[in-house]
Design an enzyme around this catalytic site. Structure first.
Site, PDB file in Angstrom:
ATOM      1  N   ARG A   1     -48.854 -32.476 -32.920  1.00  0.00           N
ATOM      2  CA  ARG A   1     -49.919 -31.556 -32.499  1.00  0.00           C
ATOM      3  C   ARG A   1     -49.805 -31.260 -31.014  1.00  0.00           C
ATOM      4  O   ARG A   1     -50.060 -30.154 -30.557  1.00  0.00           O
ATOM      5  CB  ARG A   1     -51.292 -32.170 -32.816  1.00  0.00           C
TER       6      ARG A   1
ATOM      7  N   ARG B   1     -68.746 -43.567 -32.578  1.00  0.00           N
ATOM      8  CA  ARG B   1     -67.451 -44.163 -32.247  1.00  0.00           C
ATOM      9  C   ARG B   1     -67.580 -45.593 -31.737  1.00  0.00           C
ATOM     10  O   ARG B   1     -66.576 -46.259 -31.504  1.00  0.00           O
ATOM     11  CB  ARG B   1     -66.825 -43.323 -31.150  1.00  0.00           C
TER      12      ARG B   1
ATOM     13  N   ARG C   1     -55.729 -44.122 -26.986  1.00  0.00           N
ATOM     14  CA  ARG C   1     -56.829 -43.665 -27.858  1.00  0.00           C
ATOM     15  C   ARG C   1     -56.882 -44.531 -29.115  1.00  0.00           C
ATOM     16  O   ARG C   1     -57.959 -44.889 -29.592  1.00  0.00           O
ATOM     17  CB  ARG C   1     -56.620 -42.191 -28.245  1.00  0.00           C
TER      18      ARG C   1
ATOM     19  N   ARG D   1     -54.268 -29.755 -25.507  1.00  0.00           N
ATOM     20  CA  ARG D   1     -55.061 -30.940 -25.155  1.00  0.00           C
ATOM     21  C   ARG D   1     -54.303 -31.864 -24.229  1.00  0.00           C
ATOM     22  O   ARG D   1     -53.140 -32.181 -24.458  1.00  0.00           O
ATOM     23  CB  ARG D   1     -55.479 -31.681 -26.439  1.00  0.00           C
TER      24      ARG D   1
ATOM     25  N   LYS E   1     -59.579 -35.388 -39.557  1.00  0.00           N
ATOM     26  CA  LYS E   1     -61.030 -35.115 -39.579  1.00  0.00           C
ATOM     27  C   LYS E   1     -61.313 -33.636 -39.303  1.00  0.00           C
ATOM     28  O   LYS E   1     -62.094 -33.008 -39.999  1.00  0.00           O
ATOM     29  CB  LYS E   1     -61.759 -36.001 -38.553  1.00  0.00           C
TER      30      LYS E   1
HETATM   31  P1  AMP Z   1     -61.651 -36.273 -30.222  1.00  0.00           P
HETATM   32  O1  AMP Z   1     -61.593 -34.787 -30.103  1.00  0.00           O
HETATM   33  O2  AMP Z   1     -62.730 -36.709 -31.192  1.00  0.00           O
HETATM   34  O3  AMP Z   1     -60.326 -36.901 -30.504  1.00  0.00           O
HETATM   35  O4  AMP Z   1     -62.128 -36.828 -28.787  1.00  0.00           O
HETATM   36  C1  AMP Z   1     -61.371 -36.645 -27.609  1.00  0.00           C
HETATM   37  C2  AMP Z   1     -61.854 -37.594 -26.538  1.00  0.00           C
HETATM   38  O5  AMP Z   1     -63.229 -37.336 -26.210  1.00  0.00           O
HETATM   39  C3  AMP Z   1     -61.830 -39.078 -26.905  1.00  0.00           C
HETATM   40  O6  AMP Z   1     -60.570 -39.667 -26.723  1.00  0.00           O
HETATM   41  C4  AMP Z   1     -62.876 -39.650 -25.953  1.00  0.00           C
HETATM   42  O7  AMP Z   1     -62.384 -39.759 -24.639  1.00  0.00           O
HETATM   43  C5  AMP Z   1     -63.935 -38.568 -25.944  1.00  0.00           C
HETATM   44  N1  AMP Z   1     -64.933 -38.766 -27.024  1.00  0.00           N
HETATM   45  C6  AMP Z   1     -65.155 -37.964 -28.100  1.00  0.00           C
HETATM   46  N2  AMP Z   1     -66.159 -38.424 -28.854  1.00  0.00           N
HETATM   47  C7  AMP Z   1     -66.581 -39.562 -28.263  1.00  0.00           C
HETATM   48  C8  AMP Z   1     -67.600 -40.513 -28.575  1.00  0.00           C
HETATM   49  N3  AMP Z   1     -68.383 -40.391 -29.671  1.00  0.00           N
HETATM   50  N4  AMP Z   1     -67.781 -41.569 -27.733  1.00  0.00           N
HETATM   51  C9  AMP Z   1     -67.027 -41.699 -26.636  1.00  0.00           C
HETATM   52  N5  AMP Z   1     -66.040 -40.854 -26.292  1.00  0.00           N
HETATM   53  C10 AMP Z   1     -65.817 -39.786 -27.080  1.00  0.00           C
END
Ligand code: AMP
Length: 389
Positions: free
Chosen positions: A128, A89, A145, A134, A14
């Site tokens: 990654r 999400r 996740r 991260r 993404k």
């Molecule tokens: P990402 O960068 O999108 O992979 O997000 C990293 C982490 O942020 C996720 O594993 C969640 O803990 C949190 N997170 C990001 N977006 C959301 C969302 N829309 N709802 C809930 N948690 C989120």
């Protein structure tokens, strides 16, 4: 506006695909993950609340997501569209997004889901993790996740499938191929998107003649309530007779009559690429009605234009028209003309003001030959169409 949500498990690509989408379609990028990480870095209250959940790979509560996302969206109303990454999400977040879009008088155009099998996600994220800083790119957290994704995020797909705006793309293909597929989907979405223009101007400013020519040039449906009502009078229908009486007193026609005629027109124009409205909405109430009508057709206003012509010239034009066979029942005397101008100032100017706040009204100088004005108008509309397609 073009609003897209990119969907897929962690590691689906993404973030990578977002980069070209942002520049190609001039979108404002909203990644809830990035926003949360910023809160974390700045050690804000929200960031501290989310810290442990992110580190364990869980989903942050919707309350927190709403706060960070609302600020970002409502802070950029001038944006030509949004690209959402990592949001919605959960099923609840799909409703939240709906509400937020409504606030901006727009809606999500498509949800593009990049599909990749679980093992591919794990492999990509572990790789990654070797270079990213991260905290959540290590195998145990990655597994969690993904579990959250399959348990809570996958149901979101059904929501958008039901709405008919879900597009699935194989995310295991190479980056260029995925990019081309995404572009193909967006092209298709944009071609279905209606271009809806509302034309304003004082009586005599040229909206009818210009609007008609414009509709022809761009292949749009011209919705002119004045003419629709006139046709009813010509047919001497019951409604027509009522309208004739109202015209004689320079009064507006009741909304029930106008709305029915417009609905019929929209219903009969299913193949249209868009609409040009002239003579409607004329009052604030009618502007809310139009919002409702667009909502019903899953569409919205794309552009608002106002012709500017000095008052003296308007009166001259209307007076001249009254001596020709184009004379309308409402321009047979000076007092009627003045009454219409008054009505426009009292009832319609507030609508233009409302639209100016919501969509920003484009002003067109309406003085000059028909061609001169038409060229000015066409070039603005061309820009507007490019903006949405
Ligand atoms: P990402 O960068 O999108 O992979 O997000 C990293 C982490 O942020 C996720 O594993 C969640 O803990 C949190 N997170 C990001 N977006 C959301 C969302 N829309 N709802 C809930 N948690 C989120």
């Amino acid at each position: 506006m073009l609003n897209i949500a990119l969907f897929g498990p962690p590691g689906a690509g993404k973030g990578t695909q977002s980069e070209f989408l942002i520049s190609k379609y001039d979108l404002f990028y909203i990644s809830t993950g990035d926003l949360l990480r910023k809160e974390l870095t700045n050690k804000t209250k929200l960031g501290l609340e989310a810290q442990d959940i992110i580190a364990s790979g869980g989903l942050v509560p919707d309350e927190i997501i709403v706060q960070i996302i609302e600020n970002t969206i409502t802070g950029h109303p001038e944006s030509s569209g949004f690209l959402f990454d990592g949001f919605p999400r959960t099923y609840i977040q799909a409703y939240i997004l709906e509400g937020l879009m409504l606030k901006l008088h727009t809606s999500l155009d498509c949800l593009i889901s990049l599909t990749v099998p679980e093992e591919v996600s794990v492999e990509r994220l572990t790789k990654r993790g070797q270079v990213s800083a991260r905290v959540d790119d290590n195998e145990a957290v990655i597994r969690n996740r993904l579990k959250e994704y399959y348990d809570k995020t996958i149901p979101v797909l059904q929501y958008y499938k039901d709405k008919g705006i879900l597009y699935e793309i194989d995310g295991t293909a190479d980056i260029e191929k995925v990019k081309l597929e995404i572009q193909r989907v967006i092209k298709n979405v944009l071609s279905k998107k209606l271009f809806n223009l509302v034309l304003f101007g004082y009586p005599g400013s040229g909206r009818s003649s210009q609007g008609k020519a414009l509709a022809e040039k761009f292949g749009l449906e011209f919705v002119t309530t004045g003419e629709m009502l006139h046709r009813e009078i010509e047919n001497q229908s019951g409604t027509g007779k009522k309208i004739e009486e109202l015209y004689a007193q320079s009064l507006f026609v009741p909304d029930e009559i106008v709305v029915q005629l417009i609905e019929k027109k929209l219903e009969n124009s299913k193949e249209a690429r868009g609409f040009i409205f002239k003579g409607f909405p004329r009052t604030l109430v009618q502007s809310y009605i139009l919002d409702g009508l667009f909502k019903k057709y899953n569409s919205s206003i794309s552009m608002v234009i106002e012709f500017e012509v000095p008052t003296l010239e308007l009166i001259q034009r209307l007076d001249q028209r009254s001596h020709t066979n184009k004379c309308k029942p409402y321009d047979i005397s000076a007092s009627k003309i003045i009454q219409r101008i008054n009505l426009h100032e009292k009832k319609t100017l507030p609508v233009i003001e409302r639209y100016d706040q919501l969509h920003s009204v484009t002003k067109i100088n309406g003085v000059g030959s028909f061609e001169e004005v038409f060229n000015r108008l066409s070039s603005e509309v061309e820009k507007g169409i490019k903006h949405i397609r």
